[in-house]
Motif scaffolding. Sequence first.
Motif, PDB file in Angstrom:
ATOM      1  N   PRO A   1      53.848  29.963  -2.263  1.00  0.00           N
ATOM      2  CA  PRO A   1      53.897  30.298  -3.690  1.00  0.00           C
ATOM      3  C   PRO A   1      53.098  31.539  -4.051  1.00  0.00           C
ATOM      4  O   PRO A   1      51.960  31.448  -4.490  1.00  0.00           O
ATOM      5  CB  PRO A   1      53.303  29.047  -4.349  1.00  0.00           C
ATOM      6  CG  PRO A   1      52.313  28.529  -3.336  1.00  0.00           C
ATOM      7  CD  PRO A   1      52.860  28.900  -1.977  1.00  0.00           C
ATOM      8  N   VAL A   2      53.712  32.717  -3.884  1.00  0.00           N
ATOM      9  CA  VAL A   2      52.955  33.969  -3.995  1.00  0.00           C
ATOM     10  C   VAL A   2      52.510  34.299  -5.425  1.00  0.00           C
ATOM     11  O   VAL A   2      51.637  35.138  -5.604  1.00  0.00           O
ATOM     12  CB  VAL A   2      53.732  35.173  -3.432  1.00  0.00           C
ATOM     13  CG1 VAL A   2      53.968  34.997  -1.946  1.00  0.00           C
ATOM     14  CG2 VAL A   2      55.042  35.386  -4.162  1.00  0.00           C
ATOM     15  N   MET A   3      53.098  33.649  -6.433  1.00  0.00           N
ATOM     16  CA  MET A   3      52.686  33.947  -7.802  1.00  0.00           C
ATOM     17  C   MET A   3      51.618  32.987  -8.311  1.00  0.00           C
ATOM     18  O   MET A   3      51.195  33.079  -9.460  1.00  0.00           O
ATOM     19  CB  MET A   3      53.905  33.880  -8.747  1.00  0.00           C
ATOM     20  CG  MET A   3      54.701  35.161  -8.797  1.00  0.00           C
ATOM     21  SD  MET A   3      53.780  36.549  -9.522  1.00  0.00           S
ATOM     22  CE  MET A   3      53.893  36.125 -11.271  1.00  0.00           C
ATOM     23  N   ASP A   4      51.219  32.018  -7.480  1.00  0.00           N
ATOM     24  CA  ASP A   4      50.293  31.002  -7.957  1.00  0.00           C
ATOM     25  C   ASP A   4      48.887  31.185  -7.437  1.00  0.00           C
ATOM     26  O   ASP A   4      48.674  31.534  -6.276  1.00  0.00           O
ATOM     27  CB  ASP A   4      50.811  29.610  -7.576  1.00  0.00           C
ATOM     28  CG  ASP A   4      51.992  29.216  -8.432  1.00  0.00           C
ATOM     29  OD1 ASP A   4      51.866  29.298  -9.666  1.00  0.00           O
ATOM     30  OD2 ASP A   4      53.040  28.850  -7.875  1.00  0.00           O
TER      31      ASP A   4
ATOM     32  N   PRO B   1      60.453  32.674 -10.854  1.00  0.00           N
ATOM     33  CA  PRO B   1      59.399  33.687 -10.745  1.00  0.00           C
ATOM     34  C   PRO B   1      59.631  34.756  -9.682  1.00  0.00           C
ATOM     35  O   PRO B   1      59.076  35.838  -9.794  1.00  0.00           O
ATOM     36  CB  PRO B   1      58.138  32.871 -10.428  1.00  0.00           C
ATOM     37  CG  PRO B   1      58.625  31.565  -9.914  1.00  0.00           C
ATOM     38  CD  PRO B   1      59.943  31.322 -10.586  1.00  0.00           C
ATOM     39  N   ASP B   2      60.428  34.456  -8.649  1.00  0.00           N
ATOM     40  CA  ASP B   2      60.662  35.511  -7.654  1.00  0.00           C
ATOM     41  C   ASP B   2      62.139  35.850  -7.510  1.00  0.00           C
ATOM     42  O   ASP B   2      62.559  36.409  -6.496  1.00  0.00           O
ATOM     43  CB  ASP B   2      60.039  35.171  -6.290  1.00  0.00           C
ATOM     44  CG  ASP B   2      60.681  33.971  -5.623  1.00  0.00           C
ATOM     45  OD1 ASP B   2      61.474  33.262  -6.289  1.00  0.00           O
ATOM     46  OD2 ASP B   2      60.400  33.730  -4.433  1.00  0.00           O
TER      47      ASP B   2
ATOM     48  N   GLN C   1      48.401  26.137  -6.328  1.00  0.00           N
ATOM     49  CA  GLN C   1      48.598  26.028  -4.870  1.00  0.00           C
ATOM     50  C   GLN C   1      48.131  24.672  -4.352  1.00  0.00           C
ATOM     51  O   GLN C   1      48.801  24.040  -3.535  1.00  0.00           O
ATOM     52  CB  GLN C   1      47.788  27.096  -4.140  1.00  0.00           C
ATOM     53  CG  GLN C   1      48.349  28.496  -4.156  1.00  0.00           C
ATOM     54  CD  GLN C   1      47.429  29.438  -3.388  1.00  0.00           C
ATOM     55  OE1 GLN C   1      47.017  29.169  -2.266  1.00  0.00           O
ATOM     56  NE2 GLN C   1      47.089  30.555  -4.006  1.00  0.00           N
TER      57      GLN C   1
ATOM     58  N   ALA D   1      57.094  41.506 -17.253  1.00  0.00           N
ATOM     59  CA  ALA D   1      55.672  41.690 -16.944  1.00  0.00           C
ATOM     60  C   ALA D   1      55.149  42.934 -17.653  1.00  0.00           C
ATOM     61  O   ALA D   1      55.936  43.801 -18.035  1.00  0.00           O
ATOM     62  CB  ALA D   1      55.496  41.841 -15.430  1.00  0.00           C
TER      63      ALA D   1
ATOM     64  N   SER E   1      53.987  45.420 -16.442  1.00  0.00           N
ATOM     65  CA  SER E   1      54.389  46.619 -15.691  1.00  0.00           C
ATOM     66  C   SER E   1      55.881  46.927 -15.822  1.00  0.00           C
ATOM     67  O   SER E   1      56.336  47.964 -15.342  1.00  0.00           O
ATOM     68  CB  SER E   1      54.039  46.433 -14.209  1.00  0.00           C
ATOM     69  OG  SER E   1      54.667  45.266 -13.703  1.00  0.00           O
ATOM     70  N   SER E   2      56.652  46.030 -16.451  1.00  0.00           N
ATOM     71  CA  SER E   2      58.101  46.257 -16.559  1.00  0.00           C
ATOM     72  C   SER E   2      58.372  47.477 -17.436  1.00  0.00           C
ATOM     73  O   SER E   2      57.779  47.621 -18.505  1.00  0.00           O
ATOM     74  CB  SER E   2      58.793  45.048 -17.188  1.00  0.00           C
ATOM     75  OG  SER E   2      58.564  43.878 -16.453  1.00  0.00           O
TER      76      SER E   2
ATOM     77  N   LEU F   1      61.572  36.540 -15.800  1.00  0.00           N
ATOM     78  CA  LEU F   1      60.246  36.978 -16.230  1.00  0.00           C
ATOM     79  C   LEU F   1      60.238  38.474 -16.577  1.00  0.00           C
ATOM     80  O   LEU F   1      60.939  39.266 -15.939  1.00  0.00           O
ATOM     81  CB  LEU F   1      59.228  36.721 -15.118  1.00  0.00           C
ATOM     82  CG  LEU F   1      58.649  35.307 -15.012  1.00  0.00           C
ATOM     83  CD1 LEU F   1      59.736  34.275 -14.774  1.00  0.00           C
ATOM     84  CD2 LEU F   1      57.591  35.227 -13.914  1.00  0.00           C
TER      85      LEU F   1
ATOM     86  N   MET G   1      48.539  40.809 -15.306  1.00  0.00           N
ATOM     87  CA  MET G   1      48.959  41.261 -13.990  1.00  0.00           C
ATOM     88  C   MET G   1      48.122  40.450 -13.005  1.00  0.00           C
ATOM     89  O   MET G   1      46.985  40.804 -12.690  1.00  0.00           O
ATOM     90  CB  MET G   1      48.706  42.761 -13.831  1.00  0.00           C
ATOM     91  CG  MET G   1      49.660  43.613 -14.658  1.00  0.00           C
ATOM     92  SD  MET G   1      51.401  43.392 -14.222  1.00  0.00           S
ATOM     93  CE  MET G   1      51.443  44.263 -12.642  1.00  0.00           C
ATOM     94  N   GLY G   2      48.692  39.356 -12.548  1.00  0.00           N
ATOM     95  CA  GLY G   2      47.933  38.513 -11.638  1.00  0.00           C
ATOM     96  C   GLY G   2      48.635  37.184 -11.458  1.00  0.00           C
ATOM     97  O   GLY G   2      49.698  36.955 -12.030  1.00  0.00           O
ATOM     98  N   VAL G   3      48.017  36.306 -10.686  1.00  0.00           N
ATOM     99  CA  VAL G   3      48.617  35.021 -10.384  1.00  0.00           C
ATOM    100  C   VAL G   3      48.278  34.009 -11.471  1.00  0.00           C
ATOM    101  O   VAL G   3      47.464  34.286 -12.366  1.00  0.00           O
ATOM    102  CB  VAL G   3      48.150  34.495  -9.016  1.00  0.00           C
ATOM    103  CG1 VAL G   3      48.637  35.410  -7.904  1.00  0.00           C
ATOM    104  CG2 VAL G   3      46.632  34.361  -8.976  1.00  0.00           C
TER     105      VAL G   3
END
Lengths: 414, 265
Positions: free
Chosen positions: B56-59, B126-127, B64, B152, B154-155, B150, B177-179
């Motif tokens: 889970p790269v966004m968590d 999320p991904d 986690q 963000a 940065s979008s 989603l 900008m982060g988990v």
Amino acid sequence: MSNSADNGPDELGRFGQFGGRYMPEALITALDELTEAWQGAMADDAFVAEFNRLLVEYAGVPSLLYDATKLSEQYGARILLKREDLNHTGAHKIRNVLGQALLTKRMGKTRLIAETGAGQHGVATATAAAYLGLDCTVYMGEVDTERQALNVARMQLLGAEVIPVLSGSRTLKDAINEAIRDWVASVDHTAYCFGTAAGPHPFPAMVRDFCRGIGDEARAQCLSLTGALPDVVTACVGGGSNAIGLFTAFLDDPDVRIVGFEAGGDGVDTARHAATIWAGDVGVLHGARTYVLQDEDGQTIESHSISAGLDYPGVGPQHAHLAATGRAEYHPVTDAEAMEAMALLARTEGIIPAIESAHALAGSLRLAKELPGKTILVNLSGRGDKDMGTAIEWFGLGKATAAEPVGNPDRSDA
Amino acid sequence: MSTARAFEKTRAEGRAALVGYLPAGFPDVPGAIDALKAMVDAGCDIIEVGLPYSDPVMDGPTIQAAALQALQGGVRTTDVLRTVEAVAATGVPTVVMTYWNPIDRYGVERFATDLANAGGAGLITPDLIPDEGADWIAAADAHDLDKIFLVAPSSTDVRIAMTTAACRGFVYATAVMGVTGARTTTSQLAGPLVARTRAATDLPVGVGLGVSNGEQAAEVAAYADAVIVGSAFVRALLDAGTDRAAGLKALGELTRDLAEGVRRA
């Protein structure tokens, strides 16, 4: 540095059905900026010249193509070794990191983050960061920090911060997860120096292009040495950067057979291996559609290999495509076969390869027996200094146990 | 049942919606169902059921840990659907939040069918960006499901326009900008992002990542259509340990605090 358009990727970063970008939206703009910066850099003669200058003057390339005559005599095929083990930092990885670090400077970012398995990519990234004046943080699975303590020390000596990763299987895939988490929060000033030709677009194509000197050099060296192209080119495949770096130069040579060797661990008939293409199914991991070791529900299965650098449950999407189209073939090599090849090369040619590279050699020697008289060009992607701990354990080395020790003062002939 | 129904209600009441998240199978499958129902009872307007995933790269660490516990407990994709069915039966719109590979593996069309049959409202992905989402978009449209992508900080505006055009139900604005993870202060990036998103769409805009109490919920509710809370709920259950009753009580209290917050703005 051109690449045949047929070899991909397309504008969406796809190689056939593989690749793409399965990533959080927060990183998409950064990936777009990276793509643009990389393509701009590669079209800029000044950047390419600087990259090539660093490779030659700093990294020590072109690496030699060594005619392994003693091995060849034993196995009946002509075996050529591309000596990437002789590069600065001890592996092909320096090519990729110098490219990415130069690009980072060009983009005005000040910090590099990286994941590392064996530690080779981490050391290479720390080296490039030190040389080019960038801050550096390396994520490394806790299991790997133990297997590769020497490389942890090297990174630290080079001024990098090494963060052990305690989540998941505590190996390379988890180090990648943690690096992505860092990057989401730091993307404004940080570049993710990805260590293999996997991940979301543009990494598979960008890493390939920074590493493709391996194959471009080897192709010319082989022509010059033998007057012909090799019959077979081989490399080990974890994520697959050294392999794609070699294979790219030969993709448009239909008579050159292309073979990758994956980590077979305890054997592909067991649960403990990392032979992703051989045994995996198509899925999505770390931003790309590719072959993945996964269970029925799409949960990643922990891989196993004696070689930390091959211990990864995914693989670069271009390798997945080359496998699916049949242009390249991929076979497993077990831990035991690789270790045997490591010892063999040490004793036959006086070259100690990385255990990763020993997989390529073991598979190539298997092929050699079937292909007498043919030329097999093997990518010796790294050297084995970092693997001595594993070798000591595997072979029971490290204790001097001669039957008759010398220098004993109690003996009259001493 | 689309999440649109929840927004009709909250708009009529002149307030933001409270969206609550927990992973299925945490602390176990029945425990998660009980917990999610407690969150419904205490005032959540929309429920997000997380599909636990190995990578889970966004968590952040809190989610986690919960996902890992759920996976170690043997939770399956079918358990997630079972959880959705139980929660949706309360009448509150229930969506699944999931990384893409488990859905890809289950089969996109098959998952859409089973999710719709379970009474689920749709997916938060999320991904999965719309650029890669053709199969999901087609399946969601065929099964009348919400597609919540989603946006963000940065979008680019171009990406926000493209992403919101692909959404149905609401738009998920990641405030930082982060988990994922509770934060002590709300984000300065969320307000401008919501404003840019509103310029592109009439869909409701939910803000997630970081909200952990009623005060923060009120701040976010002042400019967003929904306040999305995840890690704080997980934390409440983690802190209660094996004492299930204490966990449910803590969840109820947190939900009421947040529900009061979205009404205060």
